[in-house]
Design a protein around this motif. Structure first.
Motif, PDB file in Angstrom:
ATOM      1  N   LEU A 163      23.771   0.136   1.862  1.00  0.00           N
ATOM      2  CA  LEU A 163      23.038  -0.765   2.762  1.00  0.00           C
ATOM      3  C   LEU A 163      23.160  -2.225   2.364  1.00  0.00           C
ATOM      4  O   LEU A 163      23.547  -3.080   3.172  1.00  0.00           O
ATOM      5  CB  LEU A 163      21.565  -0.362   2.819  1.00  0.00           C
ATOM      6  N   ASN A 164      22.803  -2.551   1.140  1.00  0.00           N
ATOM      7  CA  ASN A 164      22.829  -3.951   0.719  1.00  0.00           C
ATOM      8  C   ASN A 164      24.245  -4.505   0.699  1.00  0.00           C
ATOM      9  O   ASN A 164      24.470  -5.671   1.068  1.00  0.00           O
ATOM     10  CB  ASN A 164      22.196  -4.093  -0.664  1.00  0.00           C
ATOM     11  N   ALA A 165      25.191  -3.691   0.304  1.00  0.00           N
ATOM     12  CA  ALA A 165      26.579  -4.160   0.200  1.00  0.00           C
ATOM     13  C   ALA A 165      27.154  -4.574   1.543  1.00  0.00           C
ATOM     14  O   ALA A 165      27.994  -5.474   1.620  1.00  0.00           O
ATOM     15  CB  ALA A 165      27.453  -3.074  -0.434  1.00  0.00           C
ATOM     16  N   VAL A 166      26.719  -3.927   2.642  1.00  0.00           N
ATOM     17  CA  VAL A 166      27.263  -4.253   3.961  1.00  0.00           C
ATOM     18  C   VAL A 166      26.401  -5.266   4.704  1.00  0.00           C
ATOM     19  O   VAL A 166      26.690  -5.598   5.851  1.00  0.00           O
ATOM     20  CB  VAL A 166      27.455  -2.987   4.822  1.00  0.00           C
ATOM     21  N   GLY A 167      25.345  -5.755   4.074  1.00  0.00           N
ATOM     22  CA  GLY A 167      24.571  -6.845   4.677  1.00  0.00           C
ATOM     23  C   GLY A 167      23.210  -6.487   5.221  1.00  0.00           C
ATOM     24  O   GLY A 167      22.516  -7.359   5.755  1.00  0.00           O
ATOM     25  N   TYR A 168      22.780  -5.247   5.105  1.00  0.00           N
ATOM     26  CA  TYR A 168      21.437  -4.876   5.547  1.00  0.00           C
ATOM     27  C   TYR A 168      20.403  -5.349   4.530  1.00  0.00           C
ATOM     28  O   TYR A 168      20.617  -5.258   3.316  1.00  0.00           O
ATOM     29  CB  TYR A 168      21.321  -3.365   5.728  1.00  0.00           C
ATOM     30  N   LYS A 169      19.287  -5.867   5.019  1.00  0.00           N
ATOM     31  CA  LYS A 169      18.208  -6.347   4.163  1.00  0.00           C
ATOM     32  C   LYS A 169      16.892  -5.685   4.559  1.00  0.00           C
ATOM     33  O   LYS A 169      16.630  -5.467   5.743  1.00  0.00           O
ATOM     34  CB  LYS A 169      18.057  -7.869   4.283  1.00  0.00           C
ATOM     35  N   ALA A 170      16.072  -5.399   3.533  1.00  0.00           N
ATOM     36  CA  ALA A 170      14.764  -4.797   3.789  1.00  0.00           C
ATOM     37  C   ALA A 170      13.857  -5.823   4.456  1.00  0.00           C
ATOM     38  O   ALA A 170      13.760  -6.967   4.010  1.00  0.00           O
ATOM     39  CB  ALA A 170      14.155  -4.309   2.486  1.00  0.00           C
ATOM     40  N   GLN A 171      13.202  -5.418   5.546  1.00  0.00           N
ATOM     41  CA  GLN A 171      12.277  -6.293   6.250  1.00  0.00           C
ATOM     42  C   GLN A 171      10.850  -6.068   5.775  1.00  0.00           C
ATOM     43  O   GLN A 171      10.126  -6.996   5.488  1.00  0.00           O
ATOM     44  CB  GLN A 171      12.379  -6.062   7.754  1.00  0.00           C
ATOM     45  N   HIS A 172      10.432  -4.839   5.736  1.00  0.00           N
ATOM     46  CA  HIS A 172       9.104  -4.512   5.238  1.00  0.00           C
ATOM     47  C   HIS A 172       9.027  -3.007   4.987  1.00  0.00           C
ATOM     48  O   HIS A 172       9.777  -2.223   5.548  1.00  0.00           O
ATOM     49  CB  HIS A 172       8.014  -4.940   6.229  1.00  0.00           C
ATOM     50  N   ASP A 173       8.103  -2.659   4.123  1.00  0.00           N
ATOM     51  CA  ASP A 173       7.848  -1.257   3.816  1.00  0.00           C
ATOM     52  C   ASP A 173       6.550  -0.835   4.478  1.00  0.00           C
ATOM     53  O   ASP A 173       5.527  -1.513   4.369  1.00  0.00           O
ATOM     54  CB  ASP A 173       7.747  -1.036   2.302  1.00  0.00           C
TER      55      ASP A 173
END
Length: 458
Positions: A72-82
């Motif tokens: 996820l992080n490697a392809v550009g996805y970022k956590a918005q909220h949990d």
């Protein structure tokens, strides 16, 4: 996307995202491989609507132990909220579905304007989560051993933890949608028209909030445009055979006079939009555009206006633009048909398709022809259907002639033959590319200038 704020034209630079596109495509392919119902639906989407299954995906849910989450992080996805039961990841550099991480199974949800329309069109008698007129409703179409296919509708609500929330304002929602659908559009002045529309919007926001009001407003806008465009009617009917509606919309295009442009932008900002990239076609073309996006509803507008180079670097979206003694392509279209926001309706809706499939299907099945593509990159393809020719009101022609903004010959041609009013736009995006082709847009604006199509044989 990269930001370079020293130059307004470079404030938003959208880049291709091939790694993220490959990652999401692999998830979709894996899901299709394990869900025969989804595979059959994907084939029907292409064959019957000229669309791609991939473009209808609203979110993908993966179990928190799924090894694919490491990418996820490697392809550009970022956590918005949990949330208590899940984590939400989005990719802000391109157009990609949301990724949900939870304790459940592999789930994929398709976007539709109405879950019930989808169920009815596909002869499915299934329970729906969310009461009628809820902001979020969804249904499980197929529950295989390891995955679940869902269909979801959203109305100004991007939440993932309100699947069973009851509607807050059912009657008010219906009331304000009726007001938007039936609003008066023809006034003695554009100022009166904008004032009337803003009163309706203010009333709806007070009752429903900004995001739901925005969702309802543009549902009414698409309906008004569609009523005046045969290509839109044909394609909507094709998509409704599967109960999908316009869930694949990409952006809504408005043409606006210089006098009213700041009012248009201010109204959209009231509906929750923010200004994104701007365009300029060059000194000879003489027009500019402001792209705007509403982050909760996912609605984008592309707003065209006649513009000169010296105005480009300023805040032309908020500062009033002085009227001129000549009209460019956009100004003349507004002079002949009215403001897109008012009498004329949208110039076009652009939706996401399988470019070649839609082009051939519309021509072969419905006799709807497509113009020469004005963008033909591997990551972005765009073309208009042939324009819908509208009758021009005589009083508008007379007003332009009296102001020496058109010639007598042009006036005669407009009155006798009418001129192009609206289009449906066929768009295919790849690699998650979120931007537009400025050169191509410039060319199609020139190609659709009313003065080039004043006679029927043009």
């Amino acid at each position: 996307m990269t930001a370079q704020m020293s130059n307004p034209l470079e404030a938003f630079q959208w880049n291709r995202q091939p790694q993220a596109a490959k990652f999401v495509s692999s998830l979709v392919d894996d899901f299709l491989a394990g869900c025969p119902v989804a595979t059959k639906l994907a084939q029907r989407m292409r064959d019957e609507t000229g669309t791609r299954f991939y473009d209808w995906v609203g979110h993908i849910a993966l179990n928190r132990r799924d090894p694919r989450l490491r990418e996820l992080n490697a392809v550009g996805y970022k956590a918005q909220h949990d949330l208590k039961t899940m984590a939400i990841f989005t990719h802000e550099g391109g157009i990609f579905p949301t990724i949900v991480v939870w304790d459940g199974i592999f789930e994929l949800a398709l976007k539709a304007e109405s879950v019930v329309d989808f169920l009815a069109a596909n002869h499915l008698d299934l329970p729906v989560q969310g009461e009628p007129l809820s902001d979020v409703r969804l249904a499980k179409i197929c529950d295989c051993k390891d995955n679940a296919l869902m269909v979801i509708e959203r109305h100004g609500n991007a939440s993932f933890n309100q699947r069973d929330a009851a509607p807050k304002h059912s009657i008010q929602r219906l009331l304000h949608l009726e007001r938007f659908r039936t609003r008066e559009r023809d006034f003695s002045s554009e100022d009166e028209g904008f004032a009337h529309a803003n009163r309706l919007i203010d009333s709806a926001i007070a009752a429903l909030g900004v995001n739901l009001t925005c969702d309802l407003w543009f549902a009414a806008e698409r309906e008004f445009w569609q009523r005046r465009n045969r290509a839109a009617q044909v394609q909507f009917a094709r998509q409704q055979k599967l109960g999908l509606g316009w869930g694949n919309h990409d952006h809504h295009t408005y043409r606006c006079s210089r006098k009213s442009f700041s009012k248009l932008v201010a109204t959209f900002e009231k509906l929750g939009f923010h200004c994104r990239e701007r365009f300029y076609a060059g000194r000879e073309a003489g027009w500019g555009a402001q792209v705007m996006e509403q982050p909760v509803t996912g609605i984008t507008t592309f707003n065209d206006v006649d513009l000169s180079p010296d105005e480009l670097m300023g805040d032309f979206s908020h500062e009033p633009l002085a009227e001129r003694d000549s009209l460019g392509t956009v100004g003349l279209w507004c002079g002949l048909h009215g403001e897109s926001f008012l009498q004329a309706g949208m110039h076009h809706l652009e939706a996401q398709f399988d470019f070649d499939a839609l082009t051939s299907q519309l021509a072969a099945e419905e006799g709807v022809k497509t113009m020469k593509p004005f963008t033909n990159f591997p990551y972005l393809r765009q073309a208009f259907t042939e324009g819908e020719r509208w009758t021009v009101p005589p009083e508008r022609v007379r007003r332009l002639l009296d102001a020496n903004l058109i010639t007598q010959h042009q006036a005669n041609q407009f009155l006798e033959h009418g001129t192009i009013g609206s289009h449906l736009e066929n768009l295919e995006r790849n690699d998650g590319f979120k931007g537009f082709n400025q050169t191509g847009v410039s060319e199609i604006i020139a190609a659709t200038d009313p003065r080039r199509h004043a006679s029927a044989g043009a």
